[in-house]
Motif scaffolding. Sequence first.
Motif, mmCIF file in Angstrom:
data_model
loop_
_atom_site.group_PDB
_atom_site.id
_atom_site.type_symbol
_atom_site.label_atom_id
_atom_site.label_comp_id
_atom_site.label_asym_id
_atom_site.label_seq_id
_atom_site.Cartn_x
_atom_site.Cartn_y
_atom_site.Cartn_z
ATOM 1 N N ALA A 71 -0.634 -4.398 3.491
ATOM 2 C CA ALA A 71 -1.095 -3.038 3.787
ATOM 3 C C ALA A 71 -1.348 -2.896 5.282
ATOM 4 O O ALA A 71 -1.495 -3.889 6.006
ATOM 5 C CB ALA A 71 -2.365 -2.711 2.993
ATOM 6 N N GLY A 72 -1.396 -1.639 5.714
ATOM 7 C CA GLY A 72 -1.568 -1.387 7.140
ATOM 8 C C GLY A 72 -2.698 -0.414 7.422
ATOM 9 O O GLY A 72 -3.154 0.297 6.530
ATOM 10 N N GLY A 73 -3.174 -0.420 8.653
ATOM 11 C CA GLY A 73 -4.260 0.480 9.051
ATOM 12 C C GLY A 73 -5.587 0.001 8.491
ATOM 13 O O GLY A 73 -5.960 -1.167 8.647
ATOM 14 N N GLY A 81 0.789 -1.226 0.000
ATOM 15 C CA GLY A 81 0.000 0.000 0.000
ATOM 16 C C GLY A 81 0.818 1.271 0.000
ATOM 17 O O GLY A 81 0.330 2.332 -0.390
ATOM 18 N N SER A 82 2.078 1.168 0.442
ATOM 19 C CA SER A 82 2.924 2.358 0.546
ATOM 20 C C SER A 82 4.378 1.916 0.510
ATOM 21 O O SER A 82 4.705 0.781 0.911
ATOM 22 C CB SER A 82 2.636 3.066 1.873
ATOM 23 O OG SER A 82 3.618 4.041 2.145
ATOM 24 N N LEU A 83 5.222 2.848 0.096
ATOM 25 C CA LEU A 83 6.661 2.556 0.136
ATOM 26 C C LEU A 83 7.115 2.330 1.578
ATOM 27 O O LEU A 83 8.121 1.670 1.825
ATOM 28 C CB LEU A 83 7.421 3.729 -0.507
ATOM 29 C CG LEU A 83 8.807 3.433 -1.075
ATOM 30 C CD1 LEU A 83 8.800 2.262 -2.048
ATOM 31 C CD2 LEU A 83 9.378 4.677 -1.737
ATOM 32 N N SER A 84 6.333 2.864 2.535
ATOM 33 C CA SER A 84 6.694 2.672 3.943
ATOM 34 C C SER A 84 6.534 1.203 4.382
ATOM 35 O O SER A 84 6.982 0.816 5.455
ATOM 36 C CB SER A 84 5.866 3.588 4.854
ATOM 37 O OG SER A 84 4.499 3.241 4.792
ATOM 38 N N ASP A 85 5.901 0.381 3.537
ATOM 39 C CA ASP A 85 5.757 -1.055 3.839
ATOM 40 C C ASP A 85 6.965 -1.873 3.346
ATOM 41 O O ASP A 85 7.112 -3.050 3.693
ATOM 42 C CB ASP A 85 4.500 -1.639 3.156
ATOM 43 C CG ASP A 85 3.224 -0.967 3.626
ATOM 44 O OD1 ASP A 85 3.107 -0.675 4.835
ATOM 45 O OD2 ASP A 85 2.333 -0.730 2.785
ATOM 46 N N LEU A 86 7.800 -1.233 2.521
ATOM 47 C CA LEU A 86 8.836 -2.001 1.812
ATOM 48 C C LEU A 86 9.792 -2.750 2.732
ATOM 49 O O LEU A 86 10.105 -3.920 2.479
ATOM 50 C CB LEU A 86 9.617 -1.081 0.858
ATOM 51 C CG LEU A 86 10.741 -1.757 0.068
ATOM 52 C CD1 LEU A 86 10.200 -2.874 -0.834
ATOM 53 C CD2 LEU A 86 11.504 -0.728 -0.783
ATOM 54 N N HIS A 105 -6.769 3.140 -1.566
ATOM 55 C CA HIS A 105 -7.370 4.454 -1.286
ATOM 56 C C HIS A 105 -6.767 5.571 -2.122
ATOM 57 O O HIS A 105 -7.477 6.464 -2.580
ATOM 58 C CB HIS A 105 -7.193 4.793 0.204
ATOM 59 C CG HIS A 105 -7.708 3.727 1.113
ATOM 60 N ND1 HIS A 105 -6.961 3.142 2.102
ATOM 61 C CD2 HIS A 105 -8.911 3.091 1.147
ATOM 62 C CE1 HIS A 105 -7.674 2.220 2.722
ATOM 63 N NE2 HIS A 105 -8.856 2.158 2.167
ATOM 64 N N ARG A 106 -5.436 5.512 -2.291
ATOM 65 C CA ARG A 106 -4.764 6.631 -2.973
ATOM 66 C C ARG A 106 -4.700 6.439 -4.485
ATOM 67 O O ARG A 106 -4.606 7.407 -5.238
ATOM 68 C CB ARG A 106 -3.349 6.801 -2.407
ATOM 69 C CG ARG A 106 -3.347 7.267 -0.958
ATOM 70 C CD ARG A 106 -1.964 7.123 -0.332
ATOM 71 N NE ARG A 106 -1.918 7.657 1.028
ATOM 72 C CZ ARG A 106 -1.034 7.270 1.937
ATOM 73 N NH1 ARG A 106 -0.129 6.345 1.652
ATOM 74 N NH2 ARG A 106 -1.054 7.807 3.135
ATOM 75 N N THR A 107 -4.720 5.184 -4.934
ATOM 76 C CA THR A 107 -4.681 4.909 -6.389
ATOM 77 C C THR A 107 -5.696 3.800 -6.719
ATOM 78 O O THR A 107 -5.315 2.744 -7.240
ATOM 79 C CB THR A 107 -3.265 4.462 -6.851
ATOM 80 O OG1 THR A 107 -2.943 3.215 -6.204
ATOM 81 C CG2 THR A 107 -2.198 5.487 -6.540
HETATM 82 C C1 RP5 Z 1 -1.478 1.843 4.084
HETATM 83 O O1 RP5 Z 1 -1.312 2.831 5.018
HETATM 84 C C2 RP5 Z 1 -0.087 1.375 3.729
HETATM 85 O O2 RP5 Z 1 -0.121 0.025 3.399
HETATM 86 C C3 RP5 Z 1 0.736 1.639 4.964
HETATM 87 O O3 RP5 Z 1 0.937 0.475 5.729
HETATM 88 C C4 RP5 Z 1 -0.114 2.640 5.729
HETATM 89 C C5 RP5 Z 1 0.583 3.950 5.937
HETATM 90 O O4 RP5 Z 1 0.989 4.471 4.697
HETATM 91 P P1 RP5 Z 1 1.891 5.784 4.612
HETATM 92 O O5 RP5 Z 1 1.075 6.889 5.202
HETATM 93 O O6 RP5 Z 1 3.154 5.485 5.380
HETATM 94 O O7 RP5 Z 1 2.165 5.980 3.131
HETATM 95 O O8 RP5 Z 1 -2.147 2.286 2.959
#
Ligand code: RP5
Length: 161
Positions: free
Chosen positions: A66-68, A11-16, A41-43
């Motif tokens: 993904a998180g949250g 979901g985000s590069l922060s998951d990498l 949500h974002r794309t």
């Molecule tokens: C999710 O929201 C992503 O998978 C990630 O784990 C979490 C936070 O995303 P960022 O705000 O760090 O981009 O969509």
Amino acid sequence: MSKPLVAIVMGSLSDLDAVKDTFEVLDSFQIPYEAKVLSAHRTPDETIKYAKEAYDNGIKLFIAAAGGAAHLAGVIAGCSTLPVIGIPMKTSTLDGLDSLLSIVQMPAGVPVATVAIGKAGCKNAGVLAATIIGAFDSDMHDKIVSYKEEMKTKVLSSVIE
Ligand code: RP5
């Protein structure tokens, strides 16, 4: 280079950083994969397009991390005919329980095979992918047999000092 069999979506590069453990397991089983950052949500449009086209592109299964409010795996499962493994990312606010419940509580008819929160889940997503492929591919099955044998040997040779 072989065509990817597994699509890893986060979901985000922060998951990498966490998902690198999944890469490592797939590499160890020599399973070709591709990895992308896409968000429910974002794309949303790009996520759905990617999920819908994956089967025709030769992908056999998805791993979605993904998180949250983690809707990525569920959205992919909703618009693809391929199996989806969901990885709940550990979160700083609710420790990943938010991710786990968002991924695991799918409605009847749209399954996401959900692994554990955190490191074990990231690794197990790779092992589960190898196991699913191994059910139809005898070379991969042989690798799973060796993997389990190695794990057993490691446990039985544990020394308590
Ligand atoms: C999710 O929201 C992503 O998978 C990630 O784990 C979490 C936070 O995303 P960022 O705000 O760090 O981009 O969509």
